[in-house]
Design a protein around this motif. Structure first.
Motif, PDB file in Angstrom:
ATOM      1  N   MET A 130      74.197  18.950  32.405  1.00  0.00           N
ATOM      2  CA  MET A 130      73.606  17.733  31.103  1.00  0.00           C
ATOM      3  C   MET A 130      74.404  16.976  31.223  1.00  0.00           C
ATOM      4  O   MET A 130      75.501  17.471  30.565  1.00  0.00           O
ATOM      5  N   SER A 131      74.460  15.519  31.454  1.00  0.00           N
ATOM      6  CA  SER A 131      75.560  14.523  31.472  1.00  0.00           C
ATOM      7  C   SER A 131      74.793  13.833  29.967  1.00  0.00           C
ATOM      8  O   SER A 131      73.281  13.684  29.464  1.00  0.00           O
ATOM      9  N   THR A 132      75.511  12.884  29.792  1.00  0.00           N
ATOM     10  CA  THR A 132      75.424  12.004  28.113  1.00  0.00           C
ATOM     11  C   THR A 132      75.597  10.404  29.172  1.00  0.00           C
ATOM     12  O   THR A 132      76.880  10.539  29.020  1.00  0.00           O
TER      13      THR A 132
ATOM     14  N   ALA B 123      68.107  13.786  40.042  1.00  0.00           N
ATOM     15  CA  ALA B 123      67.694  13.755  41.746  1.00  0.00           C
ATOM     16  C   ALA B 123      68.745  15.106  41.876  1.00  0.00           C
ATOM     17  O   ALA B 123      67.284  16.181  42.408  1.00  0.00           O
ATOM     18  N   THR B 124      69.598  14.998  42.768  1.00  0.00           N
ATOM     19  CA  THR B 124      70.238  16.125  43.531  1.00  0.00           C
ATOM     20  C   THR B 124      70.598  17.479  42.879  1.00  0.00           C
ATOM     21  O   THR B 124      70.429  17.364  42.984  1.00  0.00           O
ATOM     22  N   SER B 125      71.269  17.147  41.303  1.00  0.00           N
ATOM     23  CA  SER B 125      71.044  18.168  40.416  1.00  0.00           C
ATOM     24  C   SER B 125      70.816  19.147  39.737  1.00  0.00           C
ATOM     25  O   SER B 125      70.974  20.455  39.322  1.00  0.00           O
TER      26      SER B 125
ATOM     27  N   VAL C 174      64.889  13.282  33.760  1.00  0.00           N
ATOM     28  CA  VAL C 174      64.794  14.636  34.297  1.00  0.00           C
ATOM     29  C   VAL C 174      64.274  13.968  36.027  1.00  0.00           C
ATOM     30  O   VAL C 174      64.027  13.175  36.038  1.00  0.00           O
ATOM     31  N   SER C 175      64.652  14.881  36.653  1.00  0.00           N
ATOM     32  CA  SER C 175      63.871  15.464  38.065  1.00  0.00           C
ATOM     33  C   SER C 175      62.985  14.672  38.016  1.00  0.00           C
ATOM     34  O   SER C 175      62.212  15.634  37.264  1.00  0.00           O
ATOM     35  N   MET C 176      62.171  14.854  39.057  1.00  0.00           N
ATOM     36  CA  MET C 176      60.688  15.214  40.095  1.00  0.00           C
ATOM     37  C   MET C 176      60.160  16.158  39.224  1.00  0.00           C
ATOM     38  O   MET C 176      58.986  16.705  38.896  1.00  0.00           O
TER      39      MET C 176
ATOM     40  N   LEU D  16      57.064  20.252  33.821  1.00  0.00           N
ATOM     41  CA  LEU D  16      56.470  20.350  31.839  1.00  0.00           C
ATOM     42  C   LEU D  16      55.231  20.215  32.106  1.00  0.00           C
ATOM     43  O   LEU D  16      54.592  20.198  31.604  1.00  0.00           O
ATOM     44  N   HIS D  17      54.777  19.096  33.238  1.00  0.00           N
ATOM     45  CA  HIS D  17      52.751  18.912  33.600  1.00  0.00           C
ATOM     46  C   HIS D  17      52.296  19.871  33.478  1.00  0.00           C
ATOM     47  O   HIS D  17      51.659  20.549  32.572  1.00  0.00           O
ATOM     48  N   GLU D  18      52.518  20.788  34.646  1.00  0.00           N
ATOM     49  CA  GLU D  18      52.042  21.752  34.542  1.00  0.00           C
ATOM     50  C   GLU D  18      52.229  22.837  33.462  1.00  0.00           C
ATOM     51  O   GLU D  18      51.124  23.659  32.809  1.00  0.00           O
TER      52      GLU D  18
END
Length: 90
Positions: free
Chosen positions: A1-3, A21-23, A40-42, A48-50
């Motif tokens: 996680m980056s800030t 996206a890559t990490s 967040v990545s796709m 999350l939606h699931e």
């Protein structure tokens, strides 16, 4: 996680988004030191939606078990005093 600050985000949006996206690691965005958003990545977004859909289904199952019944849309609109024509017009 980056800030990253909002200033960082403005200057490095492309690289921050590509890194997420890559990490698969999220990027926390801060404004004046306070955490205000997250990128967040796709794949994480879809997960999350699931999970939210499953939680909603379980909640609805629990409500039905307690005797709550679904109300048809026509009955709800009638109770609210709203006509289909009003909904279509808006």
């Amino acid at each position: 996680m980056s800030t990253h600050s909002l200033r960082d985000l403005r200057n490095q949006l492309g690289s921050i988004v590509r890194e997420v996206a890559t990490s698969g690691e999220e990027a926390i965005i801060t404004d004046s030191g306070s955490e205000v958003a997250v990128i967040v990545s796709m794949a994480d977004y879809e997960r999350l939606h699931e999970h939210a859909d499953v939680a909603d289904a379980l909640r609805l199952r629990g409500l039905r078990a307690e005797g709550f019944a679904a109300v048809p849309l026509s009955e709800m609109m009638e109770a609210l005093g709203v006509s289909a024509d009003e909904v279509i017009a808006s």
